[in-house]
Design a protein around this motif. Structure first.
Motif, PDB file in Angstrom:
ATOM      1  N   GLN A 164       0.828  -1.201   0.000  1.00  0.00           N
ATOM      2  CA  GLN A 164       0.000   0.000   0.000  1.00  0.00           C
ATOM      3  C   GLN A 164       0.869   1.259   0.000  1.00  0.00           C
ATOM      4  O   GLN A 164       0.586   2.219  -0.717  1.00  0.00           O
ATOM      5  N   ASN A 165       1.940   1.243   0.812  1.00  0.00           N
ATOM      6  CA  ASN A 165       2.839   2.395   0.865  1.00  0.00           C
ATOM      7  C   ASN A 165       3.532   2.627  -0.473  1.00  0.00           C
ATOM      8  O   ASN A 165       3.698   3.768  -0.920  1.00  0.00           O
ATOM      9  N   THR A 166       3.928   1.520  -1.125  1.00  0.00           N
ATOM     10  CA  THR A 166       4.573   1.624  -2.433  1.00  0.00           C
ATOM     11  C   THR A 166       3.615   2.204  -3.454  1.00  0.00           C
ATOM     12  O   THR A 166       3.972   3.079  -4.256  1.00  0.00           O
ATOM     13  N   TYR A 167       2.392   1.736  -3.411  1.00  0.00           N
ATOM     14  CA  TYR A 167       1.370   2.222  -4.342  1.00  0.00           C
ATOM     15  C   TYR A 167       1.123   3.716  -4.136  1.00  0.00           C
ATOM     16  O   TYR A 167       1.059   4.488  -5.108  1.00  0.00           O
ATOM     17  N   MET A 168       0.990   4.126  -2.882  1.00  0.00           N
ATOM     18  CA  MET A 168       0.732   5.534  -2.597  1.00  0.00           C
ATOM     19  C   MET A 168       1.906   6.408  -3.038  1.00  0.00           C
ATOM     20  O   MET A 168       1.717   7.512  -3.555  1.00  0.00           O
ATOM     21  N   ASP A 169       3.133   5.905  -2.855  1.00  0.00           N
ATOM     22  CA  ASP A 169       4.322   6.653  -3.264  1.00  0.00           C
ATOM     23  C   ASP A 169       4.355   6.813  -4.780  1.00  0.00           C
ATOM     24  O   ASP A 169       4.667   7.895  -5.299  1.00  0.00           O
ATOM     25  N   MET A 170       4.011   5.747  -5.500  1.00  0.00           N
ATOM     26  CA  MET A 170       3.983   5.815  -6.969  1.00  0.00           C
ATOM     27  C   MET A 170       2.926   6.801  -7.450  1.00  0.00           C
ATOM     28  O   MET A 170       3.160   7.573  -8.384  1.00  0.00           O
ATOM     29  N   MET A 171       1.753   6.783  -6.827  1.00  0.00           N
ATOM     30  CA  MET A 171       0.697   7.693  -7.227  1.00  0.00           C
ATOM     31  C   MET A 171       1.081   9.145  -6.954  1.00  0.00           C
ATOM     32  O   MET A 171       0.794  10.034  -7.749  1.00  0.00           O
ATOM     33  N   GLU A 172       1.731   9.379  -5.822  1.00  0.00           N
ATOM     34  CA  GLU A 172       2.151  10.738  -5.480  1.00  0.00           C
ATOM     35  C   GLU A 172       3.134  11.271  -6.517  1.00  0.00           C
ATOM     36  O   GLU A 172       3.017  12.414  -6.970  1.00  0.00           O
ATOM     37  N   LYS A 173       4.093  10.424  -6.906  1.00  0.00           N
ATOM     38  CA  LYS A 173       5.072  10.835  -7.907  1.00  0.00           C
ATOM     39  C   LYS A 173       4.405  11.060  -9.258  1.00  0.00           C
ATOM     40  O   LYS A 173       4.759  11.988 -10.006  1.00  0.00           O
ATOM     41  N   HIS A 174       3.443  10.212  -9.584  1.00  0.00           N
ATOM     42  CA  HIS A 174       2.719  10.335 -10.839  1.00  0.00           C
ATOM     43  C   HIS A 174       1.957  11.659 -10.905  1.00  0.00           C
ATOM     44  O   HIS A 174       2.003  12.382 -11.914  1.00  0.00           O
TER      45      HIS A 174
END
Length: 249
Positions: A164-174
């Motif tokens: 979940q943390n990885t997903y949120m980090d990717m979305m934030e960068k996106h």
């Protein structure tokens, strides 16, 4: 007929030597209410049986917390069958015909500590080996398995949290990349000029519509992504909450 209600006081005595079919429920559960009459009908068919038992456990009663937790109940209704000390999940239909058909095929006496005469070969030899152990030794073996299961659950929850943390980090960068690119290319300004020109009739309405529609589609995709993000976050949170429900019973 009234369905036998299992509690810590009668669980062992009521299920001893029997193949059981148990409904774990909550009185407020709509699905539980809808299948109640069919469950009562099934219980009536097996009433007085010496080898089969149709019963239920009210998981909202505090004293029943242990029974529900030990059997991994995480939602209602949960139906389980087999040896009362090692129940298996029932995955069939909830209507009477489905329940009755399943019971007829599966609620038969099977090899167990209470029915060792039904055991053969390796299964019988394994059971006899356990009979030679003390209660303390047997409990120690159970604790070993429970420790492995607990460690596996903790690993799963940790991995889920990391995912979940990885997903949120990717979305934030996106999102940051999209915002930066829009600012760099004056995206909002260009769209406002297009809208103005269209209002003044200075360019082809068709051409502007196509361009604006394309831009709106991009914005819609971004909104859909945000909605998907929220839905995925909710699903992940629900999964983690469900995994913890067993601990709360």
């Amino acid at each position: 007929a009234e369905v036998i209600s299992l509690t810590p006081e009668n669980y062992s005595s009521a299920t001893a030597g029997k193949t059981v079919f148990i409904k774990f429920f909550a009185p407020w559960c709509g699905h539980c209410k809808s299948m109640a009459s069919d469950w009562e009908k099934l219980a009536a068919k097996y009433e007085g049986s010496e080898s089969e038992l149709i019963a239920e456990v009210d998981c909202t009663i505090e004293t029943n917390d242990g029974i529900c937790a030990e059997n991994g109940v995480q939602g209602f209704p949960t139906l389980k069958y087999g040896d009362a000390s090692a129940l298996e999940d029932y995955q069939g239909g909830r209507d009477y015909d489905s329940l009755e058909s399943f019971a007829a095929q599966n609620l038969k006496p099977t090899c167990s500590a209470f029915k060792i005469e039904l055991c053969e070969g390796d299964e019988k030899a394994k059971l006899e080996g356990y009979f030679n152990l003390s209660v303390d030794d047997l409990k120690a073996k159970v604790k070993e398995v429970e420790a492995i299961i607990k460690a596996s659950e903790e690993t799963f929850e940790k991995g889920l949290e990391e995912l979940q943390n990885t997903y949120m980090d990717m979305m934030e960068k996106h999102e940051e990349k999209m915002a930066a690119e829009k600012e760099k290319q004056h995206y909002g300004t260009i769209k406002s000029v297009i809208a103005y020109k269209k209002s003044q009739g200075e360019v082809s309405s068709r051409a502007v519509d196509e361009e604006v529609d394309d831009d709106d589609a991009i914005d819609d995709d971004m909104d859909d992504d945000d909605m998907d993000d929220d839905a995925m976050d909710d699903d992940m949170d629900d999964d983690m909450d469900d995994d913890r429900m067993g601990d709360e019973f």
